[in-house]
Design a protein around this motif. Sequence first.
Motif, mmCIF file in Angstrom:
data_model
loop_
_atom_site.group_PDB
_atom_site.id
_atom_site.type_symbol
_atom_site.label_atom_id
_atom_site.label_comp_id
_atom_site.label_asym_id
_atom_site.label_seq_id
_atom_site.Cartn_x
_atom_site.Cartn_y
_atom_site.Cartn_z
ATOM 1 N N UNK A 182 36.660 34.412 39.252
ATOM 2 C CA UNK A 182 37.676 34.675 40.275
ATOM 3 C C UNK A 182 38.542 33.452 40.552
ATOM 4 N N UNK A 183 37.987 32.260 40.402
ATOM 5 C CA UNK A 183 38.729 31.042 40.727
ATOM 6 C C UNK A 183 39.446 30.472 39.510
ATOM 7 N N UNK A 184 38.803 30.511 38.339
ATOM 8 C CA UNK A 184 39.329 29.785 37.181
ATOM 9 C C UNK A 184 39.913 30.669 36.094
ATOM 10 N N UNK A 185 39.877 31.975 36.252
ATOM 11 C CA UNK A 185 40.395 32.845 35.196
ATOM 12 C C UNK A 185 41.880 32.585 34.977
ATOM 13 N N UNK A 186 42.294 32.166 33.774
ATOM 14 C CA UNK A 186 43.730 31.868 33.570
ATOM 15 C C UNK A 186 44.603 33.116 33.612
ATOM 16 N N UNK A 187 44.045 34.289 33.315
ATOM 17 C CA UNK A 187 44.828 35.520 33.337
ATOM 18 C C UNK A 187 44.965 36.098 34.741
ATOM 19 N N UNK A 188 44.130 35.646 35.689
ATOM 20 C CA UNK A 188 44.130 36.168 37.059
ATOM 21 C C UNK A 188 44.012 37.684 37.058
ATOM 22 N N UNK A 189 43.137 38.196 36.220
ATOM 23 C CA UNK A 189 42.979 39.638 36.050
ATOM 24 C C UNK A 189 41.885 40.141 36.997
ATOM 25 N N UNK A 190 42.235 40.959 37.987
ATOM 26 C CA UNK A 190 41.198 41.431 38.925
ATOM 27 C C UNK A 190 40.190 42.359 38.272
ATOM 28 N N UNK A 191 40.558 43.025 37.172
ATOM 29 C CA UNK A 191 39.623 43.923 36.514
ATOM 30 C C UNK A 191 38.416 43.167 35.977
ATOM 31 N N UNK A 192 38.624 41.945 35.486
ATOM 32 C CA UNK A 192 37.512 41.151 34.952
ATOM 33 C C UNK A 192 36.501 40.841 36.044
ATOM 34 N N UNK A 193 36.990 40.441 37.216
ATOM 35 C CA UNK A 193 36.079 40.112 38.321
ATOM 36 C C UNK A 193 35.385 41.368 38.830
ATOM 37 N N UNK A 194 36.139 42.452 38.945
ATOM 38 C CA UNK A 194 35.547 43.698 39.454
ATOM 39 C C UNK A 194 34.424 44.178 38.550
ATOM 40 N N UNK A 195 34.596 44.070 37.256
ATOM 41 C CA UNK A 195 33.556 44.529 36.334
ATOM 42 C C UNK A 195 32.304 43.658 36.438
#
Length: 429
Positions: free
Chosen positions: A232-245
């Motif tokens: 959630x903090x360091x993802x370069x794509x800022x993709x909420x789907x990745x965090x939600x999964x």
Amino acid sequence: MTEAPSSPPPPPPPTASPSSNAVTTCLTTIVAYPDLLQHEESLSAQANQSLGAYDVMAWMAYLESVDDALDILNDGLRSLHADKKKDHLAHTTTIQAGGRTFRISPALAPGITHTLSAFRKEVRKVIQARIMVGERAVSLLPGSYKLWKNHLLFCTSLLERPSHSTRKGSEEMKIMDEQFQNQCNKNRIPPYLLSSSQNFRRYATTKNAYERSLVRLHKMPAIWLHYAAFVAIYDPERNPTTVRRIYDRALVSLPASQHDRVWDDYLAWLTGILPSVGGGKGGGKKKGDAGGGGEDWKIISRKGSHKVKYGFESPLVAEWRKRGWGYDNDEQPNNDCGGEASSDGYVPTVPVETALRVLRRFCLYDSTSREDLATLCITWYNRYGEAASLLLQLLNNEEGGEFMSPNGTTRHELWLRFADVCIENPREA
């Protein structure tokens, strides 16, 4: 006359694999530090009643020794960059770390072991050695929670390491670095994305390490929470789907008795509302102001169940509070934001429909949160029809028994709130 068959060509000489080269480089660095070499030798020794390389506490002591040496080297490097006399040829700095002595000067001379650039390279070598030691530990003991957590947190901390500049004007550069950090923090951009491509590769490597740890430790909630906070903090794509999964996988893997730990971070990431510091609920809400002109009921106050149970805040909440992200009880906007960024503070990254679907799932887990969901539908998401339906469910009290609001709201106040929604938005309600 027949020709004799020619002999096959000799096989090519074996080439060293990248992993063996990394281990060789790591051992070469470790050998130069007597204190660290003792740990390396103790792991390879086969003494009586000794587990050798399968001793978790021996690896932990080894990693702590490397961390201590690395802290001393980093402190020395920072002091060298802050020292205004470091460019003077006669200036010499002595640093002792891991049983090794460094004498650093701008120019090589008898008795001088390193220049500033060589010392900077030495620090990078120790960092790589620390990563390799951690990888060796978790490869030999993949089921050790202590080793995995120590290794993962160290890899995560590398993304926050400041880049030591070699340019002149250290005071001016320090001010510029602080301004740069503040600007990145305000816009919720990881500084490593704008400063170093090497750290971008470290993000992918650390994410891969988290996935490898979950092969054996998928029942450990702390690993899931640190993993989700890291992405959630360091993802370069800022993709909420990745965090939600990641959060959804954690809810599937963990038993229901530990879901409250996951939901504490999950809701903070969805809404940006941080739990109250005191752990109570209803902070900022006044019982008599919910009906007419009072607006305090529009402020959602979440209880910090994680801190109450375990004595410390969950990883995502702790990081956001340190960075100044999210809403505290007295900082939430009292007007409709519709999922857009407020003037300052939290910047929503989760789509409205995604947030609502997850919040509906949370209401199935904790039915007492329906009142807060109705408040969010009114004040943030402009879903007045769903808010009216939720308020009507609370008023009908389908579960039976006496109506009890976790926020101290009376039935009269809920009736007034339901009437206001129906009068102001008759079509949606």
